[in-house]
Design an enzyme around this catalytic site. Sequence first.
Site, PDB file in Angstrom:
ATOM      1  N   GLY A   8       0.867  -1.180   0.000  1.00 15.46           N
ATOM      2  CA  GLY A   8       0.000   0.000   0.000  1.00 15.46           C
ATOM      3  C   GLY A   8       0.901   1.226   0.000  1.00 15.46           C
ATOM      4  CG  ASN A  11      -2.323  10.024   1.805  1.00 14.20           C
ATOM      5  OD1 ASN A  11      -1.646  10.425   0.855  1.00 14.20           O
ATOM      6  ND2 ASN A  11      -3.590  10.383   1.982  1.00 14.20           N
ATOM      7  N   GLY A  13       1.402   4.427   3.809  1.00 15.20           N
ATOM      8  CA  GLY A  13       2.504   3.565   3.373  1.00 15.20           C
ATOM      9  C   GLY A  13       3.708   4.377   2.915  1.00 15.20           C
ATOM     10  CB  ILE A 119      -0.931   0.229   9.267  1.00 15.24           C
ATOM     11  CG1 ILE A 119       0.450   0.132   9.942  1.00 15.24           C
ATOM     12  CG2 ILE A 119      -1.480   1.644   9.369  1.00 15.24           C
ATOM     13  CD1 ILE A 119       1.461   1.191   9.516  1.00 15.24           C
ATOM     14  NE  ARG A 152      -3.649  10.835  15.660  1.00 11.63           N
ATOM     15  CZ  ARG A 152      -4.260  10.064  14.775  1.00 11.63           C
ATOM     16  NH1 ARG A 152      -5.109   9.128  15.174  1.00 11.63           N
ATOM     17  NH2 ARG A 152      -4.042  10.232  13.492  1.00 11.63           N
ATOM     18  CG  HIS A 176      -6.315   2.053  16.212  1.00  9.93           C
ATOM     19  ND1 HIS A 176      -5.775   3.217  16.672  1.00  9.93           N
ATOM     20  CD2 HIS A 176      -6.299   2.146  14.856  1.00  9.93           C
ATOM     21  CE1 HIS A 176      -5.450   3.985  15.642  1.00  9.93           C
ATOM     22  NE2 HIS A 176      -5.768   3.355  14.530  1.00  9.93           N
TER      23      HIS A 176
HETATM   24  N1  APR Z   1      -2.672  -4.527  -2.870  1.00 13.06           N
HETATM   25  C1  APR Z   1      -1.820  -3.490  -2.754  1.00 13.06           C
HETATM   26  N2  APR Z   1      -2.209  -2.231  -2.512  1.00 13.06           N
HETATM   27  C2  APR Z   1      -3.516  -2.013  -2.374  1.00 13.06           C
HETATM   28  C3  APR Z   1      -4.475  -3.058  -2.443  1.00 13.06           C
HETATM   29  C4  APR Z   1      -3.991  -4.356  -2.720  1.00 13.06           C
HETATM   30  N3  APR Z   1      -4.807  -5.401  -2.825  1.00 13.06           N
HETATM   31  N4  APR Z   1      -5.687  -2.533  -2.264  1.00 13.06           N
HETATM   32  C5  APR Z   1      -5.526  -1.223  -2.043  1.00 13.06           C
HETATM   33  N5  APR Z   1      -4.220  -0.906  -2.122  1.00 13.06           N
HETATM   34  C6  APR Z   1      -3.566   0.392  -1.987  1.00 13.06           C
HETATM   35  C7  APR Z   1      -4.336   1.509  -2.676  1.00 13.06           C
HETATM   36  O1  APR Z   1      -4.099   1.507  -4.080  1.00 13.06           O
HETATM   37  C8  APR Z   1      -3.758   2.744  -1.989  1.00 13.06           C
HETATM   38  O2  APR Z   1      -2.657   3.291  -2.671  1.00 13.06           O
HETATM   39  O3  APR Z   1      -3.537   0.793  -0.626  1.00 13.06           O
HETATM   40  C9  APR Z   1      -3.300   2.188  -0.619  1.00 13.06           C
HETATM   41  C10 APR Z   1      -4.083   2.802   0.533  1.00 13.06           C
HETATM   42  O4  APR Z   1      -3.709   4.115   0.587  1.00 13.06           O
HETATM   43  P1  APR Z   1      -4.699   5.328   0.944  1.00 13.06           P
HETATM   44  O5  APR Z   1      -5.998   5.120   0.259  1.00 13.06           O
HETATM   45  O6  APR Z   1      -3.925   6.588   0.739  1.00 13.06           O
HETATM   46  O7  APR Z   1      -4.973   5.098   2.477  1.00 13.06           O
HETATM   47  P2  APR Z   1      -4.040   5.541   3.692  1.00 13.06           P
HETATM   48  O8  APR Z   1      -4.422   6.888   4.155  1.00 13.06           O
HETATM   49  O9  APR Z   1      -2.621   5.286   3.337  1.00 13.06           O
HETATM   50  O10 APR Z   1      -4.495   4.526   4.810  1.00 13.06           O
HETATM   51  C11 APR Z   1      -4.184   3.135   4.720  1.00 13.06           C
HETATM   52  O11 APR Z   1      -4.124   2.788   7.070  1.00 13.06           O
HETATM   53  O12 APR Z   1      -4.564   4.222   8.823  1.00 13.06           O
HETATM   54  C12 APR Z   1      -5.074   3.214   8.009  1.00 13.06           C
HETATM   55  O13 APR Z   1      -7.440   3.691   7.933  1.00 13.06           O
HETATM   56  C13 APR Z   1      -6.259   3.684   7.196  1.00 13.06           C
HETATM   57  O14 APR Z   1      -6.906   1.474   6.478  1.00 13.06           O
HETATM   58  C14 APR Z   1      -6.271   2.676   6.088  1.00 13.06           C
HETATM   59  C15 APR Z   1      -4.780   2.398   5.884  1.00 13.06           C
END
Ligand code: APR
Length: 313
Positions: A8, A11, A13, A119, A152, A176
């Site tokens: 992922g 944001n 990752g 996460i 936090r 959480h």
């Molecule tokens: N394989 C790889 N990447 C994936 C997959 C998958 N099967 N499905 C989704 N993704 C990627 C998306 O393409 C995206 O880039 O996961 C990423 C998630 O990033 P964001 O949408 O920016 O979410 P983010 O704010 O990073 O949060 C990720 O962490 O804090 C938690 O609640 C939040 O569950 C969320 C996670």
Amino acid sequence: MAKVSIIGAGNVGATCANAIAHMKFASEIVLLDIKEGVAEGKALDMMQTANLYQFNTKITGITNDYKATAKSDVVVITSGIPRKPGMTREELIGVNAGIVNGVVENVLKHSPKAILVIIANPMDTMTYLTLKKTGLPKNRIIGMGGILDSSRFMCYLSQALKAPASDIEGMVIGGHGDTTMIPLIRLAHYKGVPVKDLLSKKVCDKVVADTMVGGATLTKLLGTSAWYAPGAAGAVLVKSIILDEKKVFPCCVSLEGEYNQKDICIGVPAVIGKNGCEKIVKLKLDKEEQALFEKSAAAVRKTNNVLHEMNII
Ligand code: APR
């Protein structure tokens, strides 16, 4: 020569990868996403800061090819979707469980010995799901949430005390979620002095309340969930594993009787070292805190039950 993969490249990752590079403890970071080009682009952008920040970590971005993640020491799983308008909680759990399951299966094919840091939300349930699905020893599956919530908490305490956050110790245990987390105000201290002796009850109550809605406050401001603190919290957890620091962090780990709970993953203080969760630290909770912990565990269990109801586990 430590290798960390982050699944992922959104944001959280990408911020986690950036923080790990700045902390200079990993030789290699692989960032993987399903969205074509995103991980590659972010990795390249970060590599172009290597001279500026003077780090030697090699950061690679990849679309969906898990071979690149082979032999990772730690894998951080941030992949998931946020809850969309009209989506029920159950639907969100179903979608994210599918994503986390698929990701974990691929990760373990190439890094069978990796320690997994979860996460993706709902984090307590995704950690439990990973434990149940993989059958891995419990020390190798750690949810990050408590480190973020505690950071936090310490931030709000530092503002109330007008003191640096680095001089404050405080811990958030339990689930959480904004109704399940338990900021342990009784045990928080500023250089050994209990914060309860330094702040009024009203201010302490406000710090606790602000901490509990910490994530929601940011989502309201940003229009999406936060990333700097979640990414950094993931990075310090990975660092403690890679450098075998044995730091005590509140993490979401499997309980087998500790804190009167079993068959659940929930936040409690744990010693984090090269084997992952090496020991659960047993705090002496007072009656009120233990009751809150039990309530929190019941709420987490309710969410976990969705996995059973949907035949996911
Ligand atoms: N394989 C790889 N990447 C994936 C997959 C998958 N099967 N499905 C989704 N993704 C990627 C998306 O393409 C995206 O880039 O996961 C990423 C998630 O990033 P964001 O949408 O920016 O979410 P983010 O704010 O990073 O949060 C990720 O962490 O804090 C938690 O609640 C939040 O569950 C969320 C996670």
